[in-house]
Design a protein around this motif. Structure first.
Motif, PDB file in Angstrom:
ATOM      1  N   UNK A 194       0.832  -1.386  -0.074  1.00 49.28           N
ATOM      2  CA  UNK A 194      -0.146   0.041  -0.130  1.00 49.28           C
ATOM      3  C   UNK A 194       0.979   1.390  -0.009  1.00 49.28           C
ATOM      4  N   UNK A 195       1.920   1.310   0.726  1.00 48.81           N
ATOM      5  CA  UNK A 195       2.864   2.525   0.718  1.00 48.81           C
ATOM      6  C   UNK A 195       3.526   2.583  -0.754  1.00 48.81           C
ATOM      7  N   UNK A 196       3.750   1.490  -1.483  1.00 43.79           N
ATOM      8  CA  UNK A 196       4.328   1.480  -2.835  1.00 43.79           C
ATOM      9  C   UNK A 196       3.285   2.039  -3.774  1.00 43.79           C
ATOM     10  N   UNK A 197       1.976   1.899  -3.490  1.00 41.67           N
ATOM     11  CA  UNK A 197       0.732   2.323  -4.514  1.00 41.67           C
ATOM     12  C   UNK A 197       0.693   3.759  -4.054  1.00 41.67           C
ATOM     13  N   UNK A 198       0.398   4.144  -2.896  1.00 37.80           N
ATOM     14  CA  UNK A 198       0.305   5.434  -2.511  1.00 37.80           C
ATOM     15  C   UNK A 198       1.281   6.119  -1.630  1.00 37.80           C
ATOM     16  N   UNK A 199       2.400   6.387  -2.153  1.00 39.10           N
ATOM     17  CA  UNK A 199       3.447   7.011  -1.289  1.00 39.10           C
ATOM     18  C   UNK A 199       3.166   8.290  -0.315  1.00 39.10           C
ATOM     19  N   UNK A 200       1.820   8.852  -0.648  1.00 40.38           N
ATOM     20  CA  UNK A 200       1.466  10.059  -0.206  1.00 40.38           C
ATOM     21  C   UNK A 200       0.881   9.790   1.314  1.00 40.38           C
ATOM     22  N   UNK A 201       0.591   8.490   1.580  1.00 40.04           N
ATOM     23  CA  UNK A 201      -0.035   8.046   2.714  1.00 40.04           C
ATOM     24  C   UNK A 201       1.057   7.624   3.820  1.00 40.04           C
ATOM     25  N   UNK A 202       1.764   8.433   4.868  1.00 42.28           N
ATOM     26  CA  UNK A 202       2.660   8.011   5.652  1.00 42.28           C
ATOM     27  C   UNK A 202       2.343   7.073   6.502  1.00 42.28           C
ATOM     28  N   UNK A 203       1.029   6.847   6.848  1.00 47.42           N
ATOM     29  CA  UNK A 203       0.555   6.043   8.025  1.00 47.42           C
ATOM     30  C   UNK A 203       0.847   4.406   7.636  1.00 47.42           C
ATOM     31  N   UNK A 204       0.761   4.148   6.152  1.00 45.42           N
ATOM     32  CA  UNK A 204       1.275   2.778   5.883  1.00 45.42           C
ATOM     33  C   UNK A 204       2.615   2.382   6.038  1.00 45.42           C
ATOM     34  N   UNK A 205       3.660   3.505   6.254  1.00 44.09           N
ATOM     35  CA  UNK A 205       5.023   3.265   6.488  1.00 44.09           C
ATOM     36  C   UNK A 205       4.877   2.928   8.058  1.00 44.09           C
ATOM     37  N   UNK A 206       4.224   3.852   8.955  1.00 48.52           N
ATOM     38  CA  UNK A 206       4.080   3.434  10.450  1.00 48.52           C
ATOM     39  C   UNK A 206       3.566   1.969  10.553  1.00 48.52           C
ATOM     40  N   UNK A 207       2.667   1.788   9.768  1.00 47.32           N
ATOM     41  CA  UNK A 207       2.044   0.231   9.724  1.00 47.32           C
ATOM     42  C   UNK A 207       2.941  -0.890   9.841  1.00 47.32           C
ATOM     43  N   UNK A 208       3.925  -0.449   8.570  1.00 45.02           N
ATOM     44  CA  UNK A 208       4.938  -1.432   8.277  1.00 45.02           C
ATOM     45  C   UNK A 208       5.828  -1.750   9.517  1.00 45.02           C
ATOM     46  N   UNK A 209       6.352  -0.484   9.856  1.00 47.25           N
ATOM     47  CA  UNK A 209       7.249  -0.580  10.873  1.00 47.25           C
ATOM     48  C   UNK A 209       6.867  -1.276  12.287  1.00 47.25           C
ATOM     49  N   UNK A 210       5.501  -1.154  12.589  1.00 49.33           N
ATOM     50  CA  UNK A 210       4.731  -1.698  13.584  1.00 49.33           C
ATOM     51  C   UNK A 210       4.945  -3.440  13.181  1.00 49.33           C
ATOM     52  N   UNK A 211       4.518  -3.755  12.033  1.00 46.82           N
ATOM     53  CA  UNK A 211       4.495  -5.175  11.895  1.00 46.82           C
ATOM     54  C   UNK A 211       5.827  -5.809  12.043  1.00 46.82           C
ATOM     55  N   UNK A 212       6.940  -4.775  11.761  1.00 51.19           N
ATOM     56  CA  UNK A 212       8.500  -5.507  11.909  1.00 51.19           C
ATOM     57  C   UNK A 212       8.511  -5.641  13.126  1.00 51.19           C
ATOM     58  N   UNK A 213       8.068  -4.774  14.155  1.00 52.31           N
ATOM     59  CA  UNK A 213       8.419  -5.059  15.667  1.00 52.31           C
ATOM     60  C   UNK A 213       7.623  -6.150  16.207  1.00 52.31           C
ATOM     61  N   UNK A 214       6.267  -6.587  15.499  1.00 48.87           N
ATOM     62  CA  UNK A 214       5.665  -7.632  15.769  1.00 48.87           C
ATOM     63  C   UNK A 214       6.368  -9.057  15.309  1.00 48.87           C
ATOM     64  N   UNK A 215       6.955  -8.902  14.260  1.00 46.69           N
ATOM     65  CA  UNK A 215       7.772 -10.052  13.774  1.00 46.69           C
ATOM     66  C   UNK A 215       8.610 -10.292  14.681  1.00 46.69           C
TER      67      UNK A 215
END
Length: 73
Positions: free
Chosen positions: A36-57
């Motif tokens: 989603x962040x690649x499709x819409x780079x203007x949405x910074x919330x998807x980057x935060x979501x990906x960072x949260x997912x990495x911490x879950x991993x």
């Protein structure tokens, strides 16, 4: 110092199993957030979501280490 705590590792395994399930969920969220962040780079919330997912991993390793350190030698 961690050599004298094998029982802590065994007792912490059920908690690590729950954390492993959460990390698999985090991997799915990370893939979706990255796409989603690649499709819409203007949405910074998807980057935060990906960072949260990495911490879950990384969560199962953190849970095992935390649980081992809670048990006295």
């Amino acid at each position: 110092m961690e050599d004298c705590r094998p029982l802590g590792f065994l007792i912490g395994l059920p908690f690590a199993l729950v954390a492993l399930i959460l990390s698999l969920l985090g991997a799915v969220v990370w893939v979706l957030g990255t796409v989603l962040s690649c499709l819409c780079p203007c949405c910074i919330c998807f980057t935060g979501l990906a960072n949260l997912a990495v911490s879950l991993i990384k969560l199962p390793v953190k849970v095992i280490k935390w649980f081992i350190h809670q048990i006295p030698c």
